[in-house]
Motif scaffolding. Structure first.
Motif, mmCIF file in Angstrom:
data_model
loop_
_atom_site.group_PDB
_atom_site.id
_atom_site.type_symbol
_atom_site.label_atom_id
_atom_site.label_comp_id
_atom_site.label_asym_id
_atom_site.label_seq_id
_atom_site.Cartn_x
_atom_site.Cartn_y
_atom_site.Cartn_z
ATOM 1 N N VAL A 137 0.828 -1.202 0.000
ATOM 2 C CA VAL A 137 0.000 0.000 0.000
ATOM 3 C C VAL A 137 0.869 1.261 0.000
ATOM 4 C CG1 VAL A 137 -1.657 1.350 1.355
ATOM 5 C CG2 VAL A 137 -1.968 -1.118 1.103
ATOM 6 N N LEU A 138 1.870 1.288 0.869
ATOM 7 C CA LEU A 138 2.744 2.455 0.934
ATOM 8 C C LEU A 138 3.521 2.656 -0.362
ATOM 9 C CD1 LEU A 138 4.107 2.142 4.586
ATOM 10 C CD2 LEU A 138 2.487 3.832 3.714
ATOM 11 N N LEU A 139 3.976 1.566 -0.971
ATOM 12 C CA LEU A 139 4.715 1.672 -2.231
ATOM 13 C C LEU A 139 3.840 2.231 -3.343
ATOM 14 C CD1 LEU A 139 6.778 -1.652 -2.209
ATOM 15 C CD2 LEU A 139 7.673 0.673 -2.057
ATOM 16 N N VAL A 140 2.590 1.786 -3.398
ATOM 17 C CA VAL A 140 1.683 2.282 -4.438
ATOM 18 C C VAL A 140 1.460 3.783 -4.273
ATOM 19 C CG1 VAL A 140 -0.703 2.210 -5.288
ATOM 20 C CG2 VAL A 140 0.533 0.075 -4.829
ATOM 21 N N PHE A 141 1.202 4.212 -3.039
ATOM 22 C CA PHE A 141 0.979 5.643 -2.808
ATOM 23 C C PHE A 141 2.236 6.462 -3.075
ATOM 24 C CE2 PHE A 141 -2.629 4.466 0.257
ATOM 25 C CZ PHE A 141 -3.596 4.744 -0.692
ATOM 26 N N LEU A 142 3.411 5.915 -2.749
ATOM 27 C CA LEU A 142 4.657 6.653 -2.910
ATOM 28 C C LEU A 142 5.130 6.705 -4.355
ATOM 29 C CD1 LEU A 142 6.664 5.407 0.212
ATOM 30 C CD2 LEU A 142 5.908 7.752 -0.206
ATOM 31 N N LEU A 143 4.960 5.594 -5.084
ATOM 32 C CA LEU A 143 5.518 5.495 -6.424
ATOM 33 C C LEU A 143 4.609 6.010 -7.522
ATOM 34 C CD1 LEU A 143 7.227 1.977 -6.184
ATOM 35 C CD2 LEU A 143 8.306 4.229 -6.010
ATOM 36 N N HIS A 144 3.319 6.189 -7.223
ATOM 37 C CA HIS A 144 2.418 6.672 -8.263
ATOM 38 C C HIS A 144 2.778 8.093 -8.654
ATOM 39 C CE1 HIS A 144 -1.415 7.736 -10.263
ATOM 40 N NE2 HIS A 144 -1.414 6.448 -10.566
ATOM 41 N N ASN A 204 -10.126 3.200 -7.176
ATOM 42 C CA ASN A 204 -9.033 4.138 -7.453
ATOM 43 C C ASN A 204 -7.681 3.563 -7.044
ATOM 44 O OD1 ASN A 204 -10.723 6.132 -8.503
ATOM 45 N ND2 ASN A 204 -11.047 7.094 -6.508
ATOM 46 N N PHE A 205 -7.672 2.831 -5.909
ATOM 47 C CA PHE A 205 -6.413 2.225 -5.480
ATOM 48 C C PHE A 205 -5.970 1.145 -6.461
ATOM 49 C CE2 PHE A 205 -3.955 -1.014 -3.261
ATOM 50 C CZ PHE A 205 -2.948 -0.240 -2.701
ATOM 51 N N ARG A 206 -6.935 0.322 -6.922
ATOM 52 C CA ARG A 206 -6.590 -0.719 -7.909
ATOM 53 C C ARG A 206 -6.028 -0.089 -9.175
ATOM 54 N NH1 ARG A 206 -11.588 -3.083 -6.666
ATOM 55 N NH2 ARG A 206 -12.410 -2.530 -8.717
ATOM 56 N N LYS A 207 -6.645 1.006 -9.595
ATOM 57 C CA LYS A 207 -6.165 1.693 -10.799
ATOM 58 C C LYS A 207 -4.741 2.189 -10.604
ATOM 59 C CE LYS A 207 -7.259 5.608 -13.826
ATOM 60 N NZ LYS A 207 -8.170 6.757 -14.052
ATOM 61 N N LYS A 208 -4.478 2.792 -9.441
ATOM 62 C CA LYS A 208 -3.122 3.277 -9.149
ATOM 63 C C LYS A 208 -2.133 2.123 -9.100
ATOM 64 C CE LYS A 208 -3.494 7.724 -6.810
ATOM 65 N NZ LYS A 208 -3.005 8.524 -5.665
ATOM 66 N N MET A 209 -2.539 1.025 -8.486
ATOM 67 C CA MET A 209 -1.635 -0.113 -8.339
ATOM 68 C C MET A 209 -1.230 -0.662 -9.697
ATOM 69 S SD MET A 209 -2.172 -3.627 -6.128
ATOM 70 C CE MET A 209 -3.488 -4.226 -7.202
ATOM 71 N N TRP A 210 -2.199 -0.838 -10.608
ATOM 72 C CA TRP A 210 -1.871 -1.371 -11.929
ATOM 73 C C TRP A 210 -1.046 -0.373 -12.740
ATOM 74 C CZ3 TRP A 210 -1.869 -6.080 -11.487
ATOM 75 C CH2 TRP A 210 -2.911 -6.801 -10.915
ATOM 76 N N GLU A 211 -1.287 0.911 -12.563
ATOM 77 C CA GLU A 211 -0.473 1.917 -13.255
ATOM 78 C C GLU A 211 0.974 1.865 -12.769
ATOM 79 O OE1 GLU A 211 -2.464 5.581 -12.565
ATOM 80 O OE2 GLU A 211 -3.971 5.284 -14.138
ATOM 81 N N VAL A 212 1.158 1.662 -11.463
ATOM 82 C CA VAL A 212 2.511 1.544 -10.920
ATOM 83 C C VAL A 212 3.186 0.281 -11.438
ATOM 84 C CG1 VAL A 212 3.847 1.180 -8.795
ATOM 85 C CG2 VAL A 212 2.058 2.923 -8.857
ATOM 86 N N SER A 228 4.092 0.658 -15.086
ATOM 87 C CA SER A 228 5.215 1.579 -15.280
ATOM 88 C C SER A 228 6.550 0.937 -14.932
ATOM 89 C CB SER A 228 5.026 2.839 -14.425
ATOM 90 O OG SER A 228 5.165 2.538 -13.046
ATOM 91 N N GLY A 229 6.492 -0.254 -14.292
ATOM 92 C CA GLY A 229 7.724 -0.960 -13.938
ATOM 93 C C GLY A 229 8.321 -0.530 -12.623
ATOM 94 N N SER A 230 7.619 0.311 -11.859
ATOM 95 C CA SER A 230 8.175 0.809 -10.595
ATOM 96 C C SER A 230 8.326 -0.295 -9.562
ATOM 97 C CB SER A 230 7.290 1.919 -10.027
ATOM 98 O OG SER A 230 7.224 3.003 -10.919
ATOM 99 N N LEU A 231 7.438 -1.323 -9.625
ATOM 100 C CA LEU A 231 7.523 -2.424 -8.671
ATOM 101 C C LEU A 231 8.300 -3.607 -9.212
ATOM 102 C CD1 LEU A 231 3.900 -2.464 -7.202
ATOM 103 C CD2 LEU A 231 5.960 -1.476 -6.201
ATOM 104 N N THR A 232 8.683 -3.550 -10.506
ATOM 105 C CA THR A 232 9.372 -4.699 -11.115
ATOM 106 C C THR A 232 10.575 -4.216 -11.898
ATOM 107 O OG1 THR A 232 7.892 -4.552 -13.022
ATOM 108 C CG2 THR A 232 7.284 -6.103 -11.269
#
Length: 317
Positions: free
Chosen positions: A24-31, A276-284, A287-291
Motif C-alpha cells: 500500500v505504501l509503495l503504491v501511494f509513494l511510487l504513483h 481508485n487504489f486498484r487503478k493506481k496499483m496497476w499503473e505503478v 510503469s515498472g516501478s515495482l518490477t
C-alpha cells in the motif's frame, strides 16, 4: 487456557501485514500523481499498521516462551508503546478520513477549503503526537522485571490509564464516526449514483472509507467491550466469579488477536473495494516501478528511500 495457537497466528498475520501494508505504501509513494487528502490519511494508517506488524513477532516470542521476556528493558517499552499507539492512531486516522468524507458530501463548500494535502499532513502529525501522548503511561510504567515485560505502576494508575484510553480512544471517536457515517449515508442516498467526474470519484472514495470503518469496528469493538467488562469486574462493579474470570481470559486473547488481524484486512479492502487504489496499483505495476530490472534495483531502492524520508519529513512540518 491453551495459548499454543497464538504465536503461529501472530507470526502469520505479521508476515502478511508487513507485505500488504508495504505494498500500500509503495503504491501511494511510487504513483506519479500526488496523494489526495483521503489517501494521505489511509497511507498513514498503513504506516501505523506496518509498525505494529514489524514489532508483533517480539510479542509472539514472548507468548511462546510462557511470558519470559528475552529482549531487555528498552525493547519492552518500545514494543508495548508501539502496539497500543497503533490502535489509538488508527482510530483517529479513521476519524480524520470520516470527517473528510462528511465534509465532501454534506458540506462541499467547506470541504474545498479544508481538503488540501497541507491540512491532511498537519492532521496526521497531530494524530501521531496525540497517540504518543495518550500512551506515555505505557512508556513510563512498562518495565522489564522478573524476566517479564510487566506493568510496574500502581493499580490506580492502571485504572486511570485504561479509563482515559477507553474514553479518548473509543467512546469519543465512536460518537464522531457514528454522526459522520449517518450523515454520509443520508447524503449517498440523496444523490444519484450515476453522477460523473468529481461527484462519482467522491462516491467511490466514500464507499472504501465505509468498508474500512466497518472492518475496524468488527475487529476491535469486541476487544474494547471485553476490556471495559474486565475493568468493571476488577473494580467490583460486577461481581467476580471463576466462570467470569475464565471466559474473560479467553475473550481477551481471542478478541485482541482479532483486532490485530484488522491490520491485514485494510490492504485487502483497498484492493477489493477501492477502485481508485486498484487503478493506481496497476499503473505503478505497468510503469515498472515495482518490477525494475536487477541492474536498476539499487538505484530504485535508493530513490524510494529518499522519497519516504522526504514524505515523512514533510508530514512533520
Amino acid at each position: 487456557m491453551n495459548t499454543s495457537w497464538i504465536p503461529p497466528f501472530i507470526y502469520t498475520i505479521s508476515a502478511l501485514g508487513i507485505l500488504l501494508n508495504l505494498l500500500v505504501l509503495l503504491v501511494f509513494l511510487l504513483h506519479k500523481k500526488n496523494c489526495t487528502a483521503t489517501e494521505i490519511y489511509l497511507s498513514n494508517m498503513a504506516a501505523a499498521d506496518l509498525l505494529l506488524m514489524v514489532f508483533m513477532p517480539f510479542w509472539g516470542v514472548y507468548t511462546a516462551n510462557n511470558n519470559f521476556w528475552t529482549f531487555g528493558g528498552p525493547m519492552c517499552k518500545i514494543v508495548s508503546l508501539l502496539m497500543v499507539m497503533n490502535y489509538t492512531s488508527s482510530v483517529y486516522f479513521l476519524v480524520l478520513v470520516c470527517i473528510d468524507r462528511y465534509l465532501a458530501l454534506v458540506h462541499p463548500l467547506s470541504h474545498c477549503k479544508l481538503h488540501s494535502r497541507k491540512y491532511a499532513k498537519f492532521g496526521c502529525f497531530l494524530v501521531w503526537c496525540f497517540g504518543f501522548l495518550l500512551n506515555i503511561p505505557t512508556l513510563l510504567c512498562k518495565e522489564y522485571a522478573k524476566n517479564a515485560c510487566r506493568w510496574v505502576c500502581s493499580h490506580h494508575v492502571h485504572f486511570a490509564k485504561e479509563f482515559i484510553q477507553t474514553i479518548a480512544a473509543f467512546v469519543i471517536p465512536l460518537l464522531i464516526i457514528l454522526f459522520c457515517t449517518v450523515k454520509i449515508v443520508q447524503a449517498l442516498r440523496g444523490r444519484p449514483t450515476q453522477a460523473e467526474s468529481t461527484q462519482h470519484t467522491e462516491h467511490k472514495a466514500t464507499i472504501l472509507v465505509l468498508a474500512v470503518l466497518l472492518a475496524f469496528f468488527i475487529c476491535w469493538a469486541p476487544f474494547i467491550l471485553t476490556r471495559m467488562f474486565e475493568l468493571a469486574v476488577r473494580y467490583q462493579i460486577i461481581k467476580q466469579t471463576c466462570a467470569i474470570s475464565y471466559y474473560l481470559v479467553i475473550c481477551r486473547h481471542v478478541f485482541l488477536n482479532l483486532g490485530f488481524f484488522n491490520s491485514d484486512l485494510n490492504p485487502v479492502l483497498y484492493v477489493l473495494v477501492g477502485k481508485n487504489f486498484r487503478k493506481k496499483m496497476w499503473e505503478v505495476v505497468r510503469s515498472g516501478s515495482l518490477t525494475t530490472p536487477s541492474t536498476q534495483f539499487a538505484t530504485s531502492t535508493s530513490t524510494l528511500s529518499s522519497q519516504m524520508i522526504k514524505v515523512n519529513a514533510t508530514s512533520l512540518k
